[in-house]
Design a protein around this motif. Structure first.
Motif, PDB file in Angstrom:
ATOM      1  N   TYR A  12       6.043 -12.139  -7.065  1.00 32.29           N
ATOM      2  CA  TYR A  12       7.068 -12.834  -6.406  1.00 32.29           C
ATOM      3  C   TYR A  12       8.244 -13.087  -7.190  1.00 32.29           C
ATOM      4  O   TYR A  12       9.268 -13.060  -6.738  1.00 32.29           O
ATOM      5  N   PHE A  46      11.711 -11.578  -5.656  1.00 31.21           N
ATOM      6  CA  PHE A  46      12.807 -12.412  -4.865  1.00 31.21           C
ATOM      7  C   PHE A  46      13.625 -12.831  -5.921  1.00 31.21           C
ATOM      8  O   PHE A  46      14.247 -13.994  -5.648  1.00 31.21           O
ATOM      9  N   TYR A  84      15.691 -17.749  -0.322  1.00 27.84           N
ATOM     10  CA  TYR A  84      16.742 -17.282   0.899  1.00 27.84           C
ATOM     11  C   TYR A  84      17.960 -16.351   0.231  1.00 27.84           C
ATOM     12  O   TYR A  84      18.374 -16.477  -0.846  1.00 27.84           O
ATOM     13  N   VAL A 107       9.710 -18.178   1.914  1.00 29.49           N
ATOM     14  CA  VAL A 107      10.727 -17.075   2.025  1.00 29.49           C
ATOM     15  C   VAL A 107      11.456 -16.977   3.260  1.00 29.49           C
ATOM     16  O   VAL A 107      10.763 -16.697   4.345  1.00 29.49           O
ATOM     17  N   LEU A 119      13.781 -15.275   5.570  1.00 30.90           N
ATOM     18  CA  LEU A 119      14.172 -13.872   5.819  1.00 30.90           C
ATOM     19  C   LEU A 119      15.148 -13.982   6.809  1.00 30.90           C
ATOM     20  O   LEU A 119      15.325 -14.676   8.000  1.00 30.90           O
ATOM     21  N   ASP A 122      12.738  -7.759   8.728  1.00 35.74           N
ATOM     22  CA  ASP A 122      12.462  -8.042   7.596  1.00 35.74           C
ATOM     23  C   ASP A 122      11.070  -8.398   7.381  1.00 35.74           C
ATOM     24  O   ASP A 122      10.460  -7.794   6.324  1.00 35.74           O
ATOM     25  N   LEU A 123      10.513  -8.944   8.329  1.00 35.78           N
ATOM     26  CA  LEU A 123       8.968  -9.213   8.245  1.00 35.78           C
ATOM     27  C   LEU A 123       8.089  -7.759   8.421  1.00 35.78           C
ATOM     28  O   LEU A 123       7.055  -7.686   7.440  1.00 35.78           O
ATOM     29  N   ASN A 158       8.409  -6.253   4.958  1.00 31.00           N
ATOM     30  CA  ASN A 158       7.683  -6.639   4.041  1.00 31.00           C
ATOM     31  C   ASN A 158       6.033  -6.222   3.890  1.00 31.00           C
ATOM     32  O   ASN A 158       5.622  -6.218   3.078  1.00 31.00           O
ATOM     33  N   TYR A 172       1.812 -16.033   7.215  1.00 33.17           N
ATOM     34  CA  TYR A 172       1.171 -16.537   5.928  1.00 33.17           C
ATOM     35  C   TYR A 172       0.818 -15.428   5.231  1.00 33.17           C
ATOM     36  O   TYR A 172       0.097 -14.415   5.794  1.00 33.17           O
ATOM     37  N   SER A 200       2.130 -17.564   0.238  1.00 34.66           N
ATOM     38  CA  SER A 200       3.622 -17.603   0.448  1.00 34.66           C
ATOM     39  C   SER A 200       3.670 -17.481   1.971  1.00 34.66           C
ATOM     40  O   SER A 200       2.735 -17.017   2.637  1.00 34.66           O
ATOM     41  N   ARG A 206       6.316 -16.683   4.900  1.00 35.60           N
ATOM     42  CA  ARG A 206       7.492 -15.957   5.314  1.00 35.60           C
ATOM     43  C   ARG A 206       8.003 -16.346   6.520  1.00 35.60           C
ATOM     44  O   ARG A 206       7.203 -16.216   7.558  1.00 35.60           O
ATOM     45  N   GLU A 240       2.768 -21.772  10.434  1.00 35.94           N
ATOM     46  CA  GLU A 240       2.370 -20.895   9.240  1.00 35.94           C
ATOM     47  C   GLU A 240       1.881 -21.971   7.952  1.00 35.94           C
ATOM     48  O   GLU A 240       1.071 -21.451   7.306  1.00 35.94           O
TER      49      GLU A 240
END
Length: 292
Positions: A55, A59, A74, A111, A113, A118-119, A122, A134, A138, A140, A161
């Motif tokens: 991570y 990021f 972010y 995170v 997004l 973007d999910l 990922n 989840y 983490s 998202r 989440e």
């Protein structure tokens, strides 16, 4: 949405290596008999830790918003929307922490997004409308700046989440998918006063049997129906026994006991029997039938 890192294609090989290693280590230290679920918990926890090692560099180009309980990563230039997210996260944790008697040992990673796509990128899966996930310690979520929600607190993914995160921390991944999804929906409905499937209830008729719901939850054709049945189960449990029974179940699961055994000891019925009873009562009220 809760994604188990041990059930994704990219982690299976790591998981099996860890599982076998932990099995031999467990037998060496403790001898036989052993609890397979306890070995699973250790393997699951170690896998999450290994995944989370990436991570910081994954990021590294993101900005960070720190709150008392969260590190929010972010990239959006709209910092006002991140403040909305931070406020929602702290607000949700206050209520969920009280319900689950949970206090985070460290700041929780969120995170934010910019796009729903973007999910998918990922996790290499087709995003069918999810705005939060989840995954391996983490959370998202889609940034409030990228959402069409009128009210991010009421309609956004953070409560759902964060519930997944807490359940995962308390039970070490030792639970069926329907259980965590049912709890996440239940907490959402209690905290916000809304149930996301309210407009769909009249369309649910033939319900899934427990063996299908617990065996291949993610593969069921009607996901909204599966989520609804999960919600009904949790709602009935809390109304029958009080929310404290949920915390007792989670505590028992963290010790490596099977879900079926824990449920039987706390509810005095098998989860399948209880599930069928709840669905039968509900369907009699609607005049529907249980799927065979």
């Amino acid at each position: 949405m809760n994604i188990n890192p041990l059930r994704t294609y990219s982690s299976k090989r790591v998981y099996y290596i860890l599982l076998v290693s932990l099995l031999f280590l467990y037998i060496l230290v403790y001898g036989l008999p052993y609890r397979p679920n306890l070995i699973y918990i250790h393997g699951y926890t170690l896998t999450k830790k290994l995944i989370s090692l990436k991570y910081p560099w994954q990021f590294k180009d993101f900005k960070t918003c720190r709150t008392p309980n969260f590190n929010i990563k972010y990239s959006s230039p709209d910092e006002e929307s991140i403040e909305i997210l931070a406020d929602a996260a702290e607000r949700a944790l206050k209520t969920l922490g009280r319900d689950f008697k949970f206090s985070p040992a460290r700041r929780i990673l969120i995170v934010a997004l910019d796009r729903k796509d973007d999910l998918s990128e990922n996790f290499l899966w087709e995003n069918k409308g999810a705005v939060g996930v989840y995954w391996a310690d983490s959370i998202r979520v889609i940034s409030p700046a990228s959402c069409v929600f009128e009210d991010y607190w009421l309609d956004g993914p953070i409560i759902h989440e964060l519930t997944h995160y807490i359940i995962d921390q308390l039970a070490g991944g030792n639970y069926p998918k329907w259980f965590t999804e049912g709890l996440a929906q239940y907490e959402e409905s209690i905290i916000t006063g809304r149930f996301w499937l309210e407009d769909r209830l009249s369309s649910f008729h033939s319900f899934y049997e427990y063996r299908r719901l617990t065996g291949n939850f993610d593969d069921l054709k009607d996901q909204e129906l599966a989520y609804y049945q999960s919600y009904l189960m949790i709602k009935a449990l809390v109304e029958d026994k009080g929310f404290d029974v949920i915390n007792k179940i989670l505590r028992d699961l963290s010790r490596g006991r099977t879900f079926e055994r824990v449920f039987m000891s706390r509810i005095n019925q098998s989860p399948e029997e209880y599930f069928k009873k709840i669905n039968t009562i509900h369907q009699k009220e609607k005049g529907d039938s249980l799927e065979n």
